[in-house]
Design a protein around this motif. Sequence first.
Motif, PDB file in Angstrom:
ATOM      1  N   TYR A   1       0.825  -1.207   0.000  1.00  0.00           N
ATOM      2  CA  TYR A   1       0.000   0.000   0.000  1.00  0.00           C
ATOM      3  C   TYR A   1       0.861   1.260   0.000  1.00  0.00           C
ATOM      4  CZ  TYR A   1      -4.482  -2.312   0.632  1.00  0.00           C
ATOM      5  OH  TYR A   1      -5.625  -3.053   0.425  1.00  0.00           O
ATOM      6  N   GLY A   2       2.016   1.174   0.636  1.00  0.00           N
ATOM      7  CA  GLY A   2       2.894   2.331   0.676  1.00  0.00           C
ATOM      8  C   GLY A   2       3.548   2.613  -0.659  1.00  0.00           C
ATOM      9  N   GLY A   3       3.640   1.596  -1.514  1.00  0.00           N
ATOM     10  CA  GLY A   3       4.301   1.735  -2.809  1.00  0.00           C
ATOM     11  C   GLY A   3       3.664   2.771  -3.717  1.00  0.00           C
ATOM     12  N   PRO A   4       2.347   2.655  -4.004  1.00  0.00           N
ATOM     13  CA  PRO A   4       1.716   3.667  -4.862  1.00  0.00           C
ATOM     14  C   PRO A   4       1.830   5.076  -4.295  1.00  0.00           C
ATOM     15  CG  PRO A   4       0.302   1.750  -4.643  1.00  0.00           C
ATOM     16  CD  PRO A   4       1.428   1.565  -3.662  1.00  0.00           C
ATOM     17  N   LEU A   5       1.705   5.207  -2.966  1.00  0.00           N
ATOM     18  CA  LEU A   5       1.832   6.532  -2.355  1.00  0.00           C
ATOM     19  C   LEU A   5       3.213   7.110  -2.598  1.00  0.00           C
ATOM     20  CD1 LEU A   5       0.030   6.234   1.103  1.00  0.00           C
ATOM     21  CD2 LEU A   5      -0.663   7.628  -0.847  1.00  0.00           C
ATOM     22  N   GLU A   6       4.230   6.286  -2.380  1.00  0.00           N
ATOM     23  CA  GLU A   6       5.612   6.746  -2.565  1.00  0.00           C
ATOM     24  C   GLU A   6       5.868   7.127  -4.023  1.00  0.00           C
ATOM     25  OE1 GLU A   6      10.185   5.048  -2.075  1.00  0.00           O
ATOM     26  OE2 GLU A   6       8.499   3.965  -1.185  1.00  0.00           O
ATOM     27  N   LYS A   7       5.415   6.287  -4.947  1.00  0.00           N
ATOM     28  CA  LYS A   7       5.624   6.575  -6.364  1.00  0.00           C
ATOM     29  C   LYS A   7       4.880   7.838  -6.782  1.00  0.00           C
ATOM     30  CE  LYS A   7       8.077   2.877  -7.188  1.00  0.00           C
ATOM     31  NZ  LYS A   7       9.516   2.957  -7.537  1.00  0.00           N
ATOM     32  N   MET A   8       3.651   7.995  -6.301  1.00  0.00           N
ATOM     33  CA  MET A   8       2.869   9.173  -6.648  1.00  0.00           C
ATOM     34  C   MET A   8       3.485  10.439  -6.078  1.00  0.00           C
ATOM     35  SD  MET A   8      -1.139   8.032  -6.591  1.00  0.00           S
ATOM     36  CE  MET A   8      -1.082   7.101  -5.052  1.00  0.00           C
ATOM     37  N   HIS A   9       3.970  10.365  -4.848  1.00  0.00           N
ATOM     38  CA  HIS A   9       4.624  11.523  -4.239  1.00  0.00           C
ATOM     39  C   HIS A   9       5.843  11.940  -5.045  1.00  0.00           C
ATOM     40  CE1 HIS A   9       2.829  10.784   0.047  1.00  0.00           C
ATOM     41  NE2 HIS A   9       1.935  11.130  -0.847  1.00  0.00           N
TER      42      HIS A   9
ATOM     43  N   SER B   1      -6.173   6.802   4.051  1.00  0.00           N
ATOM     44  CA  SER B   1      -6.817   6.672   5.360  1.00  0.00           C
ATOM     45  C   SER B   1      -7.520   5.329   5.434  1.00  0.00           C
ATOM     46  CB  SER B   1      -7.816   7.813   5.595  1.00  0.00           C
ATOM     47  OG  SER B   1      -8.803   7.835   4.585  1.00  0.00           O
ATOM     48  N   SER B   2      -7.751   4.862   6.651  1.00  0.00           N
ATOM     49  CA  SER B   2      -8.334   3.534   6.825  1.00  0.00           C
ATOM     50  C   SER B   2      -9.154   3.474   8.108  1.00  0.00           C
ATOM     51  CB  SER B   2      -7.223   2.479   6.871  1.00  0.00           C
ATOM     52  OG  SER B   2      -7.740   1.205   7.171  1.00  0.00           O
ATOM     53  N   SER B   3     -10.120   2.575   8.127  1.00  0.00           N
ATOM     54  CA  SER B   3     -10.931   2.378   9.328  1.00  0.00           C
ATOM     55  C   SER B   3     -10.190   1.559  10.377  1.00  0.00           C
ATOM     56  CB  SER B   3     -12.243   1.678   8.975  1.00  0.00           C
ATOM     57  OG  SER B   3     -11.987   0.409   8.389  1.00  0.00           O
ATOM     58  N   GLU B   4      -9.083   0.907   9.975  1.00  0.00           N
ATOM     59  CA  GLU B   4      -8.248   0.136  10.895  1.00  0.00           C
ATOM     60  C   GLU B   4      -6.785   0.448  10.634  1.00  0.00           C
ATOM     61  OE1 GLU B   4      -9.003  -3.998  10.415  1.00  0.00           O
ATOM     62  OE2 GLU B   4     -11.189  -3.807  10.595  1.00  0.00           O
ATOM     63  N   LYS B   5      -5.966   0.334  11.673  1.00  0.00           N
ATOM     64  CA  LYS B   5      -4.535   0.543  11.499  1.00  0.00           C
ATOM     65  C   LYS B   5      -3.901  -0.689  10.856  1.00  0.00           C
ATOM     66  CE  LYS B   5      -3.770   3.730  15.371  1.00  0.00           C
ATOM     67  NZ  LYS B   5      -3.004   3.973  16.623  1.00  0.00           N
ATOM     68  N   PHE B   6      -2.988  -0.445   9.916  1.00  0.00           N
ATOM     69  CA  PHE B   6      -2.195  -1.536   9.351  1.00  0.00           C
ATOM     70  C   PHE B   6      -0.898  -0.950   8.809  1.00  0.00           C
ATOM     71  CE2 PHE B   6      -4.701   0.009   5.789  1.00  0.00           C
ATOM     72  CZ  PHE B   6      -3.816  -0.010   4.721  1.00  0.00           C
ATOM     73  N   ASP B   7       0.083  -1.795   8.623  1.00  0.00           N
ATOM     74  CA  ASP B   7       1.401  -1.369   8.178  1.00  0.00           C
ATOM     75  C   ASP B   7       1.410  -1.258   6.652  1.00  0.00           C
ATOM     76  OD1 ASP B   7       4.056  -0.913   7.618  1.00  0.00           O
ATOM     77  OD2 ASP B   7       4.827  -2.455   8.976  1.00  0.00           O
ATOM     78  N   VAL B   8       1.446  -0.024   6.131  1.00  0.00           N
ATOM     79  CA  VAL B   8       1.388   0.170   4.686  1.00  0.00           C
ATOM     80  C   VAL B   8       2.657  -0.292   3.989  1.00  0.00           C
ATOM     81  CG1 VAL B   8      -0.214   2.099   4.882  1.00  0.00           C
ATOM     82  CG2 VAL B   8       2.231   2.556   4.850  1.00  0.00           C
ATOM     83  N   SER B   9       3.737  -0.421   4.748  1.00  0.00           N
ATOM     84  CA  SER B   9       5.018  -0.817   4.132  1.00  0.00           C
ATOM     85  C   SER B   9       5.139  -2.324   3.949  1.00  0.00           C
ATOM     86  CB  SER B   9       6.184  -0.312   4.987  1.00  0.00           C
ATOM     87  OG  SER B   9       6.182  -0.931   6.260  1.00  0.00           O
ATOM     88  N   THR B  10       4.289  -3.105   4.613  1.00  0.00           N
ATOM     89  CA  THR B  10       4.377  -4.559   4.495  1.00  0.00           C
ATOM     90  C   THR B  10       3.093  -5.201   3.942  1.00  0.00           C
ATOM     91  OG1 THR B  10       3.656  -4.843   6.798  1.00  0.00           O
ATOM     92  CG2 THR B  10       6.025  -4.708   6.386  1.00  0.00           C
TER      93      THR B  10
END
Length: 251
Positions: free
Chosen positions: A185-193, A237-246
């Motif tokens: 999940y963190g991948g698209p955010l990083e690439k878009m940034h 954003s999310s309704s639950e916490k989770f690790d976007v990097s994994t």
Amino acid sequence: TINDISNMKELLIKNFKFPKECIRVLSEQEQNANLIPTKHNKLESLKWLVKDCQPGDSFVFYFSGHGLQQPDFKEDKIDGFDETLCPVDFLGEGMIIDNEINSIIVWPLKEGVTLHAIVDACHSGTILDLLFKHTSGGLAICLSGCEDSQTAADSSVRINLWRNEYGVLTYHFTKTIREYSGITYGGPLEKMHDEIKKINRSRCNNRILQHILILYIYITIFFFHFLKRKIHDPLLSSSEKFDVSTTMFTL
């Protein structure tokens, strides 16, 4: 936004194997009156999306268009504003506010049900109200074009010889998913940034345009403001916490 819709529909079908018959598209180009993006049709389609949801179901709500804000009459927001989406008839029928969207497609989510919302619009940071309200056990994840206080009015890119325009969020999100399999999940955010930083840098460093504009006072004022405006970073954003990097991205 028509380009955005076609782009996202193709991604859902080809990359995530969504059946065509499970996808409902509302646009001004539709011939069916029930598929014109009026307020009534949008609300009915939101209800259709999550109706009779069962564990294992995966839903996607995608929107590309205008987003606004209006005063928070329920006084449950820190900044005093509700975030909204604009149907084609919003001047007469009103906007669709985040509270409505949450109550229709977030709150009903049962355990084992997942909803992804991808909203390419201004003021879309908390458009699902995930920071303030919860589901009924399911998981809701929202990828927004910008924060609530920001606009994405100039978030468009031109590609190929035909110079088609796409929303920056939509274009770079779909591009990243297509190019990188097994991404988190963190991948698209990083690439878009990264891509958005390049676009912002390019705008700020366009010295040729700035020199030309000096010759024309009124045009200078307008375009100098335009050149200084930056495309804002998308957020998750999310309704639950989770690790976007994994956590691997999937729809």
